[in-house]
Design an enzyme around this catalytic site. Structure first.
Site, mmCIF file in Angstrom:
data_model
loop_
_atom_site.group_PDB
_atom_site.id
_atom_site.type_symbol
_atom_site.label_atom_id
_atom_site.label_comp_id
_atom_site.label_asym_id
_atom_site.label_seq_id
_atom_site.Cartn_x
_atom_site.Cartn_y
_atom_site.Cartn_z
ATOM 1 N N SER A 13 38.509 38.678 40.402
ATOM 2 C CA SER A 13 38.420 39.629 39.381
ATOM 3 C C SER A 13 39.070 39.396 38.950
ATOM 4 O O SER A 13 40.075 38.901 39.079
ATOM 5 C CB SER A 13 38.010 40.535 40.761
ATOM 6 O OG SER A 13 39.461 41.414 41.358
ATOM 7 N N LYS A 14 39.171 40.880 37.903
ATOM 8 C CA LYS A 14 40.515 40.761 37.215
ATOM 9 C C LYS A 14 41.176 41.485 37.954
ATOM 10 O O LYS A 14 42.417 41.836 37.313
ATOM 11 C CB LYS A 14 39.512 42.823 36.300
ATOM 12 C CG LYS A 14 39.131 42.095 35.135
ATOM 13 C CD LYS A 14 38.627 43.172 33.601
ATOM 14 C CE LYS A 14 37.723 43.249 33.171
ATOM 15 N NZ LYS A 14 37.270 44.391 32.858
#
Ligand code: GLU
Length: 464
Positions: free
Chosen positions: A239-240
């Site tokens: 994820s980010k």
């Protein structure tokens, strides 16, 4: 040529994710290797979440990575008639039915099931209904009763069996008549002649349901290869938090597409202990058999390492073209400055990204050098005036700024000033570049050329 037909089928609901790009790449490579066909299909049936912007972002990323399709892009939003026709066919053949249960009813049943510790699934209330009230309804696919389980042999994960008691009657068309993913993906893969589906393993649970739909619609069932997901360094789903997950964010950060391709392929595929692969190598060497069963771990340092490798070894003319927008965004024009390709060559060993290269190249193209404070106070001192004057005089005599002539000029300068090379080169570097870190002094002199170099030395003398 082979009859292999594969596809990449992104939903345009955001940018192209690292994982999606890897799926596309695996499909592309296998098609190229086997002389098959790679189809691109945009899965935009979810009208509320699909945007043109996302479609463009996906197409841009495909182009940047060099994954051009042999057929497509096809758009599911242009194929609703076909889907409708197939839903009709299933209804007529008694393989699907209208379900009038309201959301509230379904929610209540789900809750009751959960309370009793049963797996929540549709209980088949409308399965054998014979009336057709004029009420909103969805259409459900009737789970075939003649089989107890469905098995398929995944080319990566091996045999997978699902007991039908785990499944329920899947919604294939929503209340507004729009068809759902599991139905349209089957219709399209079949109608487009796809015979191997390579996709992320987040879809592995959909596969048995899809196989049942292939069979109900009288289509041949393709083979499947589900690619393990990509994790962050903490082994959690990428994820980010782990860095940018959009492929094009890396272009903006100054990465080269060949570095990204090389990086993506190694997230799950290996070939001995080799690390560096050009697209041609990959087309020759890629195989599904060498895709691992365990999740790939995203490692930004390795991507950066590959990028610096491709910058070091890349063609300077091409790199110069790629560098231009990065220079432009720093307000640097290369129209009438030194030769950009020569500047690039001097920086290839030193830059890991095109952004770093643009930063490193900026000094070549400024009209007048601005000195870093520390560098200026240390190296541009009044007592250095004679050194700069000798530099100016000897370099002026140097007919051409090429390596051996510069070397002889420096030999002379060292003799006259009685200073070691470093004591001359470092102040000169500050005069020419503004700072203390740069390509070698001979390279800098050559790239700047005689006129610019001499005028920068004069600027330094004036500043003393
Ligand atoms: N459109 C689906 C997605 O983006 C992929 C469908 C598939 O590969 O079967 O997740």
């Amino acid at each position: 040529m082979s009859d292999l037909r594969v596809r990449f089928a992104p939903s345009p609901t955001g940018y192209l994710h690292i994982g999606g790009a890897r799926t596309a790449l695996f499909n592309y490579l296998l098609a190229k290797k086997q002389g098959g066909t790679y189809v691109l299909r945009i899965e935009d049936t979810d009208v509320a979440r699909s945007t043109q912007e996302s479609v463009d972002a996906i197409l841009d990323a495909m182009e940047w990575l060099g994954l051009s399709c042999d057929e497509g892009p096809f758009y599911q939003s242009e194929r609703f008639d076909l889907y409708k026709q197939k839903v009709e066919q299933l209804l007529q053949e008694g393989k699907a039915y209208r379900c009038y249960c309201t959301q509230e009813e379904l929610d209540a049943k789900r809750e009751a099931a959960m309370k009793e510790g049963r797996k929540p699934k549709y209980d088949g209330t409308c399965r054998n209904r014979s009336d057709q009230p004029d009420m909103p309804n969805v259409i459900r696919f009737k789970l075939p009763e003649d089989k107890e389980e469905t098995t398929f042999v995944d080319k990566i994960k091996g045999a997978i069996t699902v007991r039908h008691e785990e499944l329920d009657d899947l919604v294939i068309a929503r209340t507004d008549g729009t068809p759902t993913y599991n139905l349209v993906v089957v219709i399209d893969d079949a109608e487009m002649g796809i015979n191997l589906v390579i996709r992320g393993d987040d879809h592995v649970n959909n596969t048995p349901r899809q196989i049942l739909l292939y069979e109900a619609l009288g289509y041949p069932v393709p083979e499947f290869a589900h690619v393990p997901m990509i994790l962050g360094s903490d082994k959690k789903r990428l994820s980010k938090r782990h860095g940018a997950t959009s492929v094009m964010a890396y272009q903006e950060m100054g990465y080269l597409p060949e570095a990204m391709v090389n990086y993506l392929v190694r997230l799950g595929w290996s070939f001995g202990d080799e690390e560096i692969f050009s697209m041609d190598d990959l087309i020759e060497k890629f195989s599904i058999e060498n895709v691992g069963r365990s999740a790939g771990v995203f490692n930004p340092e390795k991507l950066l390492w590959l990028n610096s490798h491709y910058i070091k070894t890349g063609d300077a003319v091409r790199l110069a073209e790629l560098l231009k927008p990065f220079l432009a965004s720093k307000g640097i024009s290369t129209e009438d400055g030194p030769n950009l390709v020569a500047a690039v060559k001097s920086l290839q060993e030193r830059a890991s990204t095109l952004i770093e290269m643009a930063e490193g190249a900026a000094f070549y193209f400024v009209d007048s050098v601005s000195y870093e404070e520390k560098a200026q106070s240390k190296f541009l001192r009044p007592e250095q005036k004679p050194v700069f004057e000798t530099l100016l005089a000897e370099l002026e005599k140097c007919p051409e700024f090429i390596e051996d002539q510069l070397e002889s000029a420096f030999a002379k300068i060292m003799e006259v000033t009685e200073l070691k090379f470093g004591k001359i080169a470092q102040p000169l570097r500050v005069a020419l570049t503004g700072g203390t870190a740069s390509p070698s002094i001979y390279e800098v002199l050559q790239v700047l050329g005689k006129d610019r170099s001499l005028s920068r030395i004069k600027q330094a003398i004036d500043s003393l």
